[in-house]
Enzyme design. Structure first.
Site, PDB file in Angstrom:
ATOM      1  N   LYS A  65     -23.421  -5.675  84.512  1.00  0.00           N
ATOM      2  CA  LYS A  65     -24.767  -4.858  83.551  1.00  0.00           C
ATOM      3  C   LYS A  65     -24.453  -4.164  82.552  1.00  0.00           C
ATOM      4  O   LYS A  65     -23.588  -4.503  81.602  1.00  0.00           O
ATOM      5  CB  LYS A  65     -24.077  -3.303  84.601  1.00  0.00           C
ATOM      6  CG  LYS A  65     -24.116  -3.120  85.809  1.00  0.00           C
ATOM      7  CD  LYS A  65     -23.522  -1.751  86.243  1.00  0.00           C
ATOM      8  CE  LYS A  65     -24.647  -1.582  87.846  1.00  0.00           C
ATOM      9  NZ  LYS A  65     -25.907  -1.677  88.524  1.00  0.00           N
ATOM     10  N   ARG A 107     -25.763  -3.584  99.280  1.00  0.00           N
ATOM     11  CA  ARG A 107     -26.322  -3.995 100.382  1.00  0.00           C
ATOM     12  C   ARG A 107     -25.025  -5.321 101.233  1.00  0.00           C
ATOM     13  O   ARG A 107     -25.028  -5.233 102.978  1.00  0.00           O
ATOM     14  CB  ARG A 107     -27.584  -4.778 100.143  1.00  0.00           C
ATOM     15  CG  ARG A 107     -26.939  -5.989  99.028  1.00  0.00           C
ATOM     16  CD  ARG A 107     -28.683  -6.906  98.992  1.00  0.00           C
ATOM     17  NE  ARG A 107     -29.278  -5.786  97.716  1.00  0.00           N
ATOM     18  CZ  ARG A 107     -29.912  -5.429  96.864  1.00  0.00           C
ATOM     19  NH1 ARG A 107     -31.001  -7.004  97.573  1.00  0.00           N
ATOM     20  NH2 ARG A 107     -30.519  -5.027  96.905  1.00  0.00           N
TER      21      ARG A 107
HETATM   22  N1  BES Z   1     -25.184   0.460  92.033  1.00  0.00           N
HETATM   23  C1  BES Z   1     -26.457  -0.391  91.726  1.00  0.00           C
HETATM   24  C2  BES Z   1     -27.978   1.124  91.725  1.00  0.00           C
HETATM   25  C3  BES Z   1     -27.886   1.736  91.096  1.00  0.00           C
HETATM   26  C4  BES Z   1     -27.978   2.462  90.455  1.00  0.00           C
HETATM   27  C5  BES Z   1     -27.172   3.335  91.430  1.00  0.00           C
HETATM   28  C6  BES Z   1     -28.645   3.049  89.336  1.00  0.00           C
HETATM   29  C7  BES Z   1     -27.795   4.230  90.331  1.00  0.00           C
HETATM   30  C8  BES Z   1     -27.754   4.276  88.681  1.00  0.00           C
HETATM   31  C9  BES Z   1     -26.574  -1.465  92.517  1.00  0.00           C
HETATM   32  O1  BES Z   1     -25.437  -1.798  93.220  1.00  0.00           O
HETATM   33  C10 BES Z   1     -27.498  -2.453  92.059  1.00  0.00           C
HETATM   34  O2  BES Z   1     -26.841  -2.729  90.535  1.00  0.00           O
HETATM   35  N2  BES Z   1     -28.570  -2.795  91.937  1.00  0.00           N
HETATM   36  C11 BES Z   1     -29.422  -3.703  91.296  1.00  0.00           C
HETATM   37  C12 BES Z   1     -29.973  -4.670  92.568  1.00  0.00           C
HETATM   38  C13 BES Z   1     -30.288  -5.949  91.708  1.00  0.00           C
HETATM   39  C14 BES Z   1     -29.169  -6.584  91.117  1.00  0.00           C
HETATM   40  C15 BES Z   1     -31.348  -6.817  93.114  1.00  0.00           C
HETATM   41  C16 BES Z   1     -30.375  -3.446  90.831  1.00  0.00           C
HETATM   42  O3  BES Z   1     -30.727  -1.963  90.974  1.00  0.00           O
HETATM   43  O4  BES Z   1     -30.621  -3.315  89.389  1.00  0.00           O
HETATM   44 MN    MN Z   2     -24.444  -3.286  91.507  1.00  0.00          MN
END
Ligand code: BES
Ligand code: MN
Ligand code: ZN
Length: 520
Positions: A284, A358
């Site tokens: 990230k 997931r």
């Molecule tokens: N933990 C994150 C989701 C999240 C984002 C929670 C912002 C709280 C605030 C999750 O693990 C994630 O990174 N999801 C990705 C999925 C994508 C890579 C398919 C996302 O939402 O960008």
């Molecule tokens: Mn994530």
């Protein structure tokens, strides 16, 4: 491991038949103000206020008129006084007097009495049972604080709240106990989500669960990394492998007091417990990582809910599963393109290591369906940023393959002050989660919240299932109503509101056809 300083506790609550001004030794009186009934009149003082005005010799109505008070929910007018221990009178607007109004009035009051010794209030005296409970929950959660300051917390919650002017105190005691359990669950979930990840690693979170289980009379079992490997929990192991603190799975068991508990229907709750989400090798950016200590909010919500089930008199069996791992970067990290095998054998191609939630939920759900014979399955997860885009930050999203379950979740959210909106499991998007080499792809593009839900649906089998994606509501930017700036612990109040009802699992999934329709 660094150790946290002692944290502040919620206020203590007492019930009294006396009016606020009749209670000796309190520091603050908090009195209700109702909006004007029509255009030609002024605001109206609620019970206890006129009596206090007379006793103190202050024309409180005149004060409200000069300050232009409207009686809207949470409006606080401060009237300093010098009268023995009594130092302050607060006039608090209660608006339309719905449960939401009382919850918000309670939170406004809590903010206005920080660092005080005690407050006596007749606000809850004008509420029905649900308004009374909401007032207590709001007062409690509006008091929430967390600190790691060398000189101690910046502010402390008021120590005591006297719910005054209650005609039949004994009749309200059960409602008070329920409110304290629900507010306490919100507090606990918020606290766990707020703990920084240099303390909160998977072992720490699992230890918290064991401790909470001991205090609440729940059975508990913990899988360490060796147990997980032995039993094929490939999702948890893959996500957790780059971390120096390996993953855990925790199972908590609640059973109501009953002659034959094994005949009662059983709910399984699964919580996403990522103690920190760097994104892994699909790392990230800095801004996206800031709040990722709270990526275990789902697990915190499940744990806090489990701890309160007996206090709210939940009549069904409930199993809690916490899928806990840290999604770190390292030489041993899972890579984009890796294929993993979940509990039970289904495989996933990991095309984005940041779609880790997931992967751990899949293991826990597959285990639940294969081993626990659930009548209903619910998972709670901060799963997708896409949910924030769809719904903003004040409404959670959920998916369900059963109409009756969806209705219950949605009604409980509204009543508890944690509103959620149902999203569609669009079957046509199924092609997006197809993989060239494995049973599924963890990183489908497009409608991100929906494709994540479709990925999970494969692990629910034909069990009635709801998926709460609380990524949108997991963090509050500012102090607002009962929310305090920071992690929210969103979901515990919703689940308890549902599970305190008389027959929470009745009417769900009698009708397979309806479930198929919902999934289409
Ligand atoms: N933990 C994150 C989701 C999240 C984002 C929670 C912002 C709280 C605030 C999750 O693990 C994630 O990174 N999801 C990705 C999925 C994508 C890579 C398919 C996302 O939402 O960008
Ligand atoms: Mn994530
Ligand atoms: Zn995550």
């Amino acid at each position: 491991m660094p150790s946290l300083p002692a944290q502040v506790s919620p206020p203590e609550f007492a019930i009294s038949a006396n009016l606020p001004h009749e209670i000796n030794g309190v520091e603050v009186l908090a009195l209700p103000v109702l909006p004007a009934p029509d255009e030609d009149s002024s605001v109206v003082l609620g019970p206890g206020a006129e009596e206090a005005a007379e006793a103190l010799g202050i024309d409180l109505l005149a004060v409200l008129e000069t300050t232009g008070a409207t009686g809207r929910t949470g409006e606080v007018t401060r009237v300093p006084v010098v009268e023995g221990e009594l130092a302050l009178v607060l006039l608090v607007g209660v608006g339309q007097q719905t449960a939401t109004d009382f919850r918000r009035a309670g939170a406004a009051l809590a903010r206005a009495v920080k660092d005080r010794a005690s407050v006596a209030s007749s606000i809850s005296a004008i509420a029905e049972d649900d308004g009374f409970e909401a007032f207590v929950v709001g007062t409690m959660l509006g008091s929430f604080g967390f600190h790691w300051r060398s000189a101690g917390p910046k502010e402390r919650p008021v120590r005591q709240v006297v719910l005054a002017g209650v005609a039949d105190a004994d009749a309200l005691r059960p409602a008070l106990a329920t409110a304290l359990a629900i507010g306490g669950a919100g507090w606990r979930a918020r606290m766990l989500a707020t703990v920084p990840s240099n303390v909160k690693n998977p072992a720490w979170l699992a230890d918290q669960a064991v401790e909470v289980a001991g205090l609440s009379g729940l059975e508990v079992k913990v899988w360490d990394e060796d147990d997980l490997a032995e039993q094929g929990f490939g999702g948890l192991l893959a996500v957790g492998r780059a971390s120096t603190t390996p993953p855990r799975l925790v199972q908590l068991e609640y059973s109501p007091v009953s002659d034959s508990p094994e005949e009662l229907p059983r709910l399984v709750l699964v919580g996403k417990g990522i103690t920190f989400d760097t994104g892994g090798l699909s790392i990230k950016p800095a801004e996206g990582m800031v709040n990722m200590k709270r990526d275990m909010t789902g697990a915190a919500v499940v744990l806090a809910t489990m701890a309160a089930l007996s206090d709210v008199g939940c009549p069904v069996r409930v199993t809690g599963l916490l899928a806990i791992a840290e999604n770190a970067v390292g030489g041993d990290a899972m890579r984009p393109g890796d294929v993993i095998r979940h509990f039970g054998g289904r495989t996933s191609e990991v095309n984005n290591t940041d779609a880790e939630g997931r992967l751990v939920l899949a293991d826990a759900m597959a285990y639940a369906v294969a081993e626990l014979a659930p009548d209903v399955l619910v998972d709670v997860a901060t799963l997708t940023g896409a949910m924030k885009v769809a719904l903003g930050v004040q409404t959670g999203g959920f998916f369900a393959n059963d109409q009756a379950l969806a209705d219950k979740v949605s009604a409980a959210g509204d009543a508890a002050g944690e509103p959620v909106w149902r999203m569609p499991l669009v079957a046509d998007y199924e092609e997006k989660i197809a993989s060239k080499v494995a049973d599924g792809d963890n990183a489908a593009g497009g409608a991100g919240a929906i494709t994540a839900a479709l990925f999970l649906q494969h692990f629910a089998g034909d069990v009635p299932w709801a998926h709460l994606d609380i990524a949108s509501v997991g963090d509050s930017a500012s102090d607002r109503h009962e929310w305090t700036a920071g992690p929210t612990g969103f979901g515990a109040r919703l689940l308890l509101q549902w599970l305190r009802s008389e027959a929470p699992l009745d009417d769900i999934a009698r009708d397979r056809a309806a479930r198929d329709r919902a999934a289409r």
